[in-house]
Design a protein around this motif. Sequence first.
Motif, PDB file in Angstrom:
ATOM      1  N   SER A   1       0.850  -1.185   0.000  1.00 27.70           N
ATOM      2  CA  SER A   1       0.000   0.000   0.000  1.00 27.70           C
ATOM      3  C   SER A   1       0.884   1.233   0.000  1.00 27.70           C
ATOM      4  CB  SER A   1      -0.896   0.024   1.239  1.00 27.70           C
ATOM      5  OG  SER A   1      -1.753  -1.088   1.272  1.00 27.70           O
TER       6      SER A   1
ATOM      7  N   TYR B   1       0.996   5.478   0.706  1.00 22.23           N
ATOM      8  CA  TYR B   1       0.350   6.563   1.422  1.00 22.23           C
ATOM      9  C   TYR B   1       1.103   7.864   1.156  1.00 22.23           C
ATOM     10  CZ  TYR B   1      -2.064   3.080   4.351  1.00 22.23           C
ATOM     11  OH  TYR B   1      -2.845   2.046   4.819  1.00 22.23           O
TER      12      TYR B   1
ATOM     13  N   GLN C   1       1.852  11.440   3.121  1.00 22.67           N
ATOM     14  CA  GLN C   1       1.761  12.084   4.426  1.00 22.67           C
ATOM     15  C   GLN C   1       2.268  13.516   4.314  1.00 22.67           C
ATOM     16  OE1 GLN C   1       4.011  10.292   7.659  1.00 22.67           O
ATOM     17  NE2 GLN C   1       2.640  11.179   9.185  1.00 22.67           N
TER      18      GLN C   1
ATOM     19  N   PRO D   1      -1.039   9.816   7.466  1.00 22.62           N
ATOM     20  CA  PRO D   1      -0.934   9.248   6.123  1.00 22.62           C
ATOM     21  C   PRO D   1      -2.299   9.150   5.446  1.00 22.62           C
ATOM     22  CG  PRO D   1       0.297   7.944   7.721  1.00 22.62           C
ATOM     23  CD  PRO D   1      -0.526   8.900   8.508  1.00 22.62           C
TER      24      PRO D   1
ATOM     25  N   PHE E   1      -4.283   7.219   2.292  1.00 19.76           N
ATOM     26  CA  PHE E   1      -4.191   6.057   1.416  1.00 19.76           C
ATOM     27  C   PHE E   1      -4.275   6.480  -0.047  1.00 19.76           C
ATOM     28  CE2 PHE E   1      -4.636   1.828  -0.038  1.00 19.76           C
ATOM     29  CZ  PHE E   1      -5.740   1.724  -0.864  1.00 19.76           C
TER      30      PHE E   1
ATOM     31  N   LEU F   1       5.757  13.350   2.460  1.00 14.13           N
ATOM     32  CA  LEU F   1       6.461  12.092   2.697  1.00 14.13           C
ATOM     33  C   LEU F   1       5.607  10.974   2.098  1.00 14.13           C
ATOM     34  CD1 LEU F   1       8.847  10.663   4.245  1.00 14.13           C
ATOM     35  CD2 LEU F   1       7.221  10.362   6.134  1.00 14.13           C
TER      36      LEU F   1
ATOM     37  N   LEU G   1       4.933   7.088   1.857  1.00 13.01           N
ATOM     38  CA  LEU G   1       5.191   5.867   2.602  1.00 13.01           C
ATOM     39  C   LEU G   1       4.647   4.661   1.854  1.00 13.01           C
ATOM     40  CD1 LEU G   1       3.927   7.214   6.026  1.00 13.01           C
ATOM     41  CD2 LEU G   1       6.291   6.557   5.582  1.00 13.01           C
TER      42      LEU G   1
ATOM     43  N   PHE H   1       5.523  -0.563   7.633  1.00 12.59           N
ATOM     44  CA  PHE H   1       5.852   0.613   6.846  1.00 12.59           C
ATOM     45  C   PHE H   1       7.354   0.730   6.602  1.00 12.59           C
ATOM     46  CE2 PHE H   1       2.066   3.249   6.392  1.00 12.59           C
ATOM     47  CZ  PHE H   1       1.180   2.657   7.284  1.00 12.59           C
ATOM     48  N   GLY H   2       7.695   1.298   5.446  1.00 13.05           N
ATOM     49  CA  GLY H   2       9.056   1.720   5.177  1.00 13.05           C
ATOM     50  C   GLY H   2       9.292   3.098   5.767  1.00 13.05           C
ATOM     51  N   PRO H   3      10.533   3.609   5.660  1.00 14.54           N
ATOM     52  CA  PRO H   3      10.860   4.911   6.253  1.00 14.54           C
ATOM     53  C   PRO H   3      10.368   6.096   5.430  1.00 14.54           C
ATOM     54  CG  PRO H   3      12.776   3.985   5.195  1.00 14.54           C
ATOM     55  CD  PRO H   3      11.717   2.938   5.123  1.00 14.54           C
TER      56      PRO H   3
ATOM     57  N   GLY I   1      11.712  10.418  10.993  1.00 10.12           N
ATOM     58  CA  GLY I   1      12.487   9.734   9.961  1.00 10.12           C
ATOM     59  C   GLY I   1      12.099   8.294   9.732  1.00 10.12           C
ATOM     60  N   GLU I   2      11.004   7.868  10.341  1.00  8.29           N
ATOM     61  CA  GLU I   2      10.575   6.480  10.176  1.00  8.29           C
ATOM     62  C   GLU I   2       9.101   6.414   9.818  1.00  8.29           C
ATOM     63  OE1 GLU I   2      13.617   4.914  13.672  1.00  8.29           O
ATOM     64  OE2 GLU I   2      11.616   4.052  13.494  1.00  8.29           O
ATOM     65  N   GLY I   3       8.690   5.228   9.359  1.00  5.98           N
ATOM     66  CA  GLY I   3       7.278   5.020   9.102  1.00  5.98           C
ATOM     67  C   GLY I   3       6.551   4.621  10.383  1.00  5.98           C
TER      68      GLY I   3
END
Lengths: 112, 112
Positions: free
Chosen positions: A33, A35, A37, A43, A45, A88, A90, A103-105, B40-42
Amino acid sequence: ETGVTQSPTHLIKTRGQQVTLRCSSQSGHNTVSWYQQALGQGPQFIFQYYREEENGRGNFPPRFSGLQFPNYSSELNVNALELDDSALYLCASSLGQGNEQFFGPGTRLTVL
Amino acid sequence: GQQLNQSPQSMFIQEGEDVSMNCTSSSIFNTWLWYKQDPGEGPVLLIALYKAGELTSNGRLTAQFGITRKDSFLNISASIPSDVGIYFCAGSNTGNAGKSTFGDGTTLTVKP
């Protein structure tokens, strides 16, 4: 086991340009998925991919598009960038659609 | 579309104090999720709630799914400095966490 990774970390583009963001899902995860932000917000969708097919979309225009590859990694493409696209981005992966997403960073996109 | 309202927007507390934050919606959700996001992170999932009235704990964190299905709260007991971050609630009606609607977050600052 490698977690969700995204590239690039930061990106600066100008209005009207196109951008491609990349996401590698956690090993074995077949659902990704995306997102958006914005600063100071939660976030939102954009869309989800499940086994290489789009599986639901949020309230984003068609210039936001995506792909999922056979290895379940994914791309987010944004055409005709606007200043409000600065955010951002995500991605999150999960094993199936009903399971916890990781989630990734994120990729920080700035549109000038 | 569905919107989630989180309150308070920010909190400044002393280490050791208890914290309470909540999330309300104009429409019902079948699943409530609470996430924490560090700089800095999800977001990282803290607690998932699947049933109206459900009360679930995860260490010092406790969350409840409101009986109307339109609200949820998160409590943190005996706060510590590493609790600092942004806490998001998210709701889903599809059984698919990857398509969640997020609130705009509660920013928590813990003073040692």
